[in-house]
Motif scaffolding. Structure first.
Motif, PDB file in Angstrom:
ATOM      1  N   LYS A 126       0.777  -1.132  -0.055  1.00  0.00           N
ATOM      2  CA  LYS A 126      -0.014   0.154  -0.162  1.00  0.00           C
ATOM      3  C   LYS A 126       0.865   1.273   0.054  1.00  0.00           C
ATOM      4  O   LYS A 126       0.985   1.889   0.903  1.00  0.00           O
ATOM      5  CB  LYS A 126      -0.935   0.090   1.323  1.00  0.00           C
ATOM      6  CG  LYS A 126      -1.954  -1.141   1.210  1.00  0.00           C
ATOM      7  CD  LYS A 126      -2.975  -1.067   2.291  1.00  0.00           C
ATOM      8  CE  LYS A 126      -3.905  -2.246   2.537  1.00  0.00           C
ATOM      9  NZ  LYS A 126      -4.656  -1.965   1.126  1.00  0.00           N
ATOM     10  N   LEU A 127       1.479   1.462  -1.074  1.00  0.00           N
ATOM     11  CA  LEU A 127       2.690   2.551  -1.225  1.00  0.00           C
ATOM     12  C   LEU A 127       1.922   3.867  -1.228  1.00  0.00           C
ATOM     13  O   LEU A 127       2.738   4.981  -0.799  1.00  0.00           O
ATOM     14  CB  LEU A 127       3.468   2.413  -2.643  1.00  0.00           C
ATOM     15  CG  LEU A 127       4.025   0.922  -2.652  1.00  0.00           C
ATOM     16  CD1 LEU A 127       5.002   1.206  -3.979  1.00  0.00           C
ATOM     17  CD2 LEU A 127       5.021   0.707  -1.464  1.00  0.00           C
ATOM     18  N   ILE A 128       0.885   4.128  -1.786  1.00  0.00           N
ATOM     19  CA  ILE A 128       0.238   5.358  -1.645  1.00  0.00           C
ATOM     20  C   ILE A 128      -0.066   6.111  -0.135  1.00  0.00           C
ATOM     21  O   ILE A 128       0.422   7.080   0.208  1.00  0.00           O
ATOM     22  CB  ILE A 128      -1.134   5.451  -2.452  1.00  0.00           C
ATOM     23  CG1 ILE A 128      -0.914   5.521  -3.735  1.00  0.00           C
ATOM     24  CG2 ILE A 128      -1.894   6.924  -2.136  1.00  0.00           C
ATOM     25  CD1 ILE A 128      -2.258   5.295  -4.534  1.00  0.00           C
ATOM     26  N   MET A 129      -0.518   4.788   0.713  1.00  0.00           N
ATOM     27  CA  MET A 129      -0.620   5.085   2.044  1.00  0.00           C
ATOM     28  C   MET A 129       0.719   5.313   2.933  1.00  0.00           C
ATOM     29  O   MET A 129       0.741   6.364   3.621  1.00  0.00           O
ATOM     30  CB  MET A 129      -1.468   3.956   2.800  1.00  0.00           C
ATOM     31  CG  MET A 129      -2.723   3.679   2.405  1.00  0.00           C
ATOM     32  SD  MET A 129      -3.839   5.075   2.895  1.00  0.00           S
ATOM     33  CE  MET A 129      -3.960   5.050   4.564  1.00  0.00           C
ATOM     34  N   ALA A 130       1.627   4.505   2.349  1.00  0.00           N
ATOM     35  CA  ALA A 130       2.977   4.738   3.200  1.00  0.00           C
ATOM     36  C   ALA A 130       3.530   6.246   2.593  1.00  0.00           C
ATOM     37  O   ALA A 130       4.240   7.117   3.466  1.00  0.00           O
ATOM     38  CB  ALA A 130       3.832   3.680   2.656  1.00  0.00           C
ATOM     39  N   SER A 131       3.666   6.607   1.413  1.00  0.00           N
ATOM     40  CA  SER A 131       4.104   7.753   0.799  1.00  0.00           C
ATOM     41  C   SER A 131       3.380   8.982   1.546  1.00  0.00           C
ATOM     42  O   SER A 131       3.992  10.140   2.040  1.00  0.00           O
ATOM     43  CB  SER A 131       3.856   7.965  -0.642  1.00  0.00           C
ATOM     44  OG  SER A 131       2.405   8.059  -0.985  1.00  0.00           O
ATOM     45  N   SER A 132       1.935   8.996   1.916  1.00  0.00           N
ATOM     46  CA  SER A 132       1.248   9.819   2.272  1.00  0.00           C
ATOM     47  C   SER A 132       1.723  10.232   3.956  1.00  0.00           C
ATOM     48  O   SER A 132       1.687  11.381   4.386  1.00  0.00           O
ATOM     49  CB  SER A 132      -0.297   9.511   2.534  1.00  0.00           C
ATOM     50  OG  SER A 132      -0.569   8.613   3.156  1.00  0.00           O
ATOM     51  N   SER A 152      14.404  14.811   4.086  1.00  0.00           N
ATOM     52  CA  SER A 152      14.671  13.417   3.822  1.00  0.00           C
ATOM     53  C   SER A 152      13.289  12.634   3.861  1.00  0.00           C
ATOM     54  O   SER A 152      13.001  11.714   2.933  1.00  0.00           O
ATOM     55  CB  SER A 152      15.518  12.851   5.242  1.00  0.00           C
ATOM     56  OG  SER A 152      15.500  11.405   5.159  1.00  0.00           O
ATOM     57  N   ASN A 153      12.320  13.023   4.611  1.00  0.00           N
ATOM     58  CA  ASN A 153      10.997  12.239   4.497  1.00  0.00           C
ATOM     59  C   ASN A 153      10.147  12.929   3.191  1.00  0.00           C
ATOM     60  O   ASN A 153       9.563  12.020   2.807  1.00  0.00           O
ATOM     61  CB  ASN A 153      10.117  12.776   5.777  1.00  0.00           C
ATOM     62  CG  ASN A 153      10.607  11.722   7.042  1.00  0.00           C
ATOM     63  OD1 ASN A 153      10.145  10.708   7.059  1.00  0.00           O
ATOM     64  ND2 ASN A 153      11.537  12.292   7.861  1.00  0.00           N
ATOM     65  N   TYR A 154      10.552  14.073   2.876  1.00  0.00           N
ATOM     66  CA  TYR A 154       9.799  14.383   1.371  1.00  0.00           C
ATOM     67  C   TYR A 154      10.315  13.525   0.318  1.00  0.00           C
ATOM     68  O   TYR A 154       9.730  13.033  -0.485  1.00  0.00           O
ATOM     69  CB  TYR A 154      10.202  15.917   1.301  1.00  0.00           C
ATOM     70  CG  TYR A 154       9.316  16.790   1.819  1.00  0.00           C
ATOM     71  CD1 TYR A 154       7.671  16.895   1.772  1.00  0.00           C
ATOM     72  CD2 TYR A 154       9.991  17.931   2.535  1.00  0.00           C
ATOM     73  CE1 TYR A 154       6.896  17.821   2.304  1.00  0.00           C
ATOM     74  CE2 TYR A 154       9.026  18.782   3.087  1.00  0.00           C
ATOM     75  CZ  TYR A 154       7.637  18.514   3.086  1.00  0.00           C
ATOM     76  OH  TYR A 154       6.773  19.720   3.532  1.00  0.00           O
ATOM     77  N   ARG A 155      11.749  13.122   0.218  1.00  0.00           N
ATOM     78  CA  ARG A 155      12.426  12.468  -0.669  1.00  0.00           C
ATOM     79  C   ARG A 155      11.774  10.784  -0.650  1.00  0.00           C
ATOM     80  O   ARG A 155      11.686  10.385  -1.556  1.00  0.00           O
ATOM     81  CB  ARG A 155      13.985  12.374  -0.335  1.00  0.00           C
ATOM     82  CG  ARG A 155      14.473  13.662  -0.680  1.00  0.00           C
ATOM     83  CD  ARG A 155      16.137  13.562  -0.855  1.00  0.00           C
ATOM     84  NE  ARG A 155      16.305  15.024  -0.688  1.00  0.00           N
ATOM     85  CZ  ARG A 155      17.124  15.524   0.398  1.00  0.00           C
ATOM     86  NH1 ARG A 155      17.096  14.938   1.466  1.00  0.00           N
ATOM     87  NH2 ARG A 155      17.579  16.571   0.493  1.00  0.00           N
ATOM     88  N   LYS A 156      11.512  10.619   0.678  1.00  0.00           N
ATOM     89  CA  LYS A 156      11.166   9.156   0.742  1.00  0.00           C
ATOM     90  C   LYS A 156       9.565   8.977   0.492  1.00  0.00           C
ATOM     91  O   LYS A 156       9.326   7.988  -0.358  1.00  0.00           O
ATOM     92  CB  LYS A 156      11.216   8.744   2.396  1.00  0.00           C
ATOM     93  CG  LYS A 156      12.594   8.371   3.050  1.00  0.00           C
ATOM     94  CD  LYS A 156      12.507   8.226   4.247  1.00  0.00           C
ATOM     95  CE  LYS A 156      14.079   7.968   4.931  1.00  0.00           C
ATOM     96  NZ  LYS A 156      14.178   7.879   6.282  1.00  0.00           N
ATOM     97  N   ALA A 157       8.981   9.969   0.440  1.00  0.00           N
ATOM     98  CA  ALA A 157       7.617  10.113  -0.269  1.00  0.00           C
ATOM     99  C   ALA A 157       7.847   9.966  -1.615  1.00  0.00           C
ATOM    100  O   ALA A 157       7.042   9.248  -2.637  1.00  0.00           O
ATOM    101  CB  ALA A 157       6.870  11.458   0.359  1.00  0.00           C
ATOM    102  N   GLU A 164       3.720   5.649  -9.764  1.00  0.00           N
ATOM    103  CA  GLU A 164       2.301   6.091  -9.644  1.00  0.00           C
ATOM    104  C   GLU A 164       1.867   7.414  -9.707  1.00  0.00           C
ATOM    105  O   GLU A 164       0.920   7.297 -10.532  1.00  0.00           O
ATOM    106  CB  GLU A 164       1.659   5.207  -8.214  1.00  0.00           C
ATOM    107  CG  GLU A 164       1.863   3.938  -8.113  1.00  0.00           C
ATOM    108  CD  GLU A 164       1.173   2.971  -9.221  1.00  0.00           C
ATOM    109  OE1 GLU A 164      -0.169   3.614  -9.549  1.00  0.00           O
ATOM    110  OE2 GLU A 164       1.748   1.789  -9.427  1.00  0.00           O
ATOM    111  N   SER A 165       2.330   8.253  -9.489  1.00  0.00           N
ATOM    112  CA  SER A 165       2.081   9.663  -9.485  1.00  0.00           C
ATOM    113  C   SER A 165       3.206  10.640  -9.339  1.00  0.00           C
ATOM    114  O   SER A 165       3.513  11.069  -8.602  1.00  0.00           O
ATOM    115  CB  SER A 165       1.315  10.259  -8.046  1.00  0.00           C
ATOM    116  OG  SER A 165       0.897  11.361  -8.454  1.00  0.00           O
TER     117      SER A 165
END
Length: 310
Positions: A126-132, A152-157, A164-165
């Motif tokens: 569920k990569l969309i949930m993880a990225s959010s 760092s967290n923006y990059r991980k997102a 996907e997006s």
């Protein structure tokens, strides 16, 4: 019955401990009644919520998350961790609205909850949930002025969003740039972020022909030139400008001022040549010319260049 304000926390703790002890109590041939414990924790969380005791709400949600983990309900486990982490972030980012002395290190707890939820979402694809959650974590760290961690967290997102997006990934990477500009010694990382943005936008433009992505490429190249200059690199900006001028006639026309704006590239080229010869007195004049077409971020970078050559 109503409980005096000063005794509420003690009451919450006592009820919490009773639920936990009941859950841990070993009974012959009987398993703990976990669904019952979940109901108790959720009722306690609801009572604490009514009293605006946000830390205790978060701790109750963490207890529910552990119960869901025991029952192997991964999605509910992640959801409760997410709710708990959100509550901890709320306390940290709104310090004037909350004044709790019972617990400390809310940011650490918030990050722990979100990372645990992210790991579950990634495992379940569920990569969309993880990225959010990475994105939300970055936003909160930005508010707390923890700029390096935020970037760092923006990059991980962005890593999770790019397949996907791509447009969301580009947004996340631009947010990473906005965080990094507040820090020192991160220009190399910022240049890498810009190259990543340009790569994503170029791929999308070639496959979709959407002018939005062409615009992103053009603006990102301008930012790349400015950051190279800030980094003391005059050779690369000239190479970029030469390539942009070569490609300019091949790009489709649109109304954006960056598109086919030879004068912008010529002015930046002139700026590099002036700096190479240490003629810094022209910087303010060049900035005035470019000011209407530069983004707020680009203007910040330009001001840093002016400051550096004072």
């Amino acid at each position: 019955h109503s409980i005096p304000c000063q005794g509420k926390m003690q009451h919450y703790l006592e009820v919490y401990e009773l639920i936990t002890k009941k859950l841990k109590k070993k009974r012959f041939l009987r398993k703990p009644n976990i669904p019952e414990a979940i109901d108790y924790y959720q009722h306690l969380a609801s009572t604490a919520q009514n009293d605006k005791n946000i830390p205790f709400v978060a701790f109750c949600c963490m207890a529910v998350a552990r119960c869901q983990e025991t029952m192997k309900n991964d999605c509910l486990h992640a959801l409760e961790l997410q709710i708990s982490g959100h509550a901890f972030w709320k306390i940290e980012t709104n310090p004037n609205q909350h004044n709790y002395s019972e617990f400390r290190e809310y940011t650490t707890l918030a990050k722990h909850c979100y990372m645990s939820a992210i790991n579950i979402y990634v495992q379940r694809k569920k990569l969309i949930m993880a990225s959010s959650l990475y994105y939300e974590m970055a936003e909160n760290l930005m508010i707390l002025k923890r700029y390096s961690s935020s970037a760092s967290n923006y990059r991980k997102a962005a890593e999770l969003q790019q397949s996907e997006s791509p447009s969301n990934a580009i947004d996340s990477l631009n947010k990473a740039l906005s965080a990094c500009i507040h820090t020192d010694n991160e220009i190399i990382t910022m240049l890498q972020d810009l190259e990543w943005i340009i790569k994503l936008a170029t791929e999308q433009y070639h496959s979709t022909r959407r002018l939005y992505f062409e615009d992103v490429v053009a603006k990102s190249n301008i930012t790349l030139i400015l950051l190279c200059i800030l980094n003391g690199d005059f050779l690369r900006p000239l190479e970029i400008i030469m390539l942009l001028n070569e490609d300019n006639d091949q790009l489709e026309q649109n109304e954006d001022i960056y598109s086919n704006s030879d004068w912008v590239y010529l002015l930046l080229q002139y700026m590099v040549q002036q700096l190479k010869e240490n003629h810094v007195h022209e910087l303010q004049k060049i900035h005035s010319e470019l000011l209407p077409v530069l983004s707020s971020f680009q203007n910040v970078v330009f001001m840093k260049i002016i400051e550096m050559y004072k």
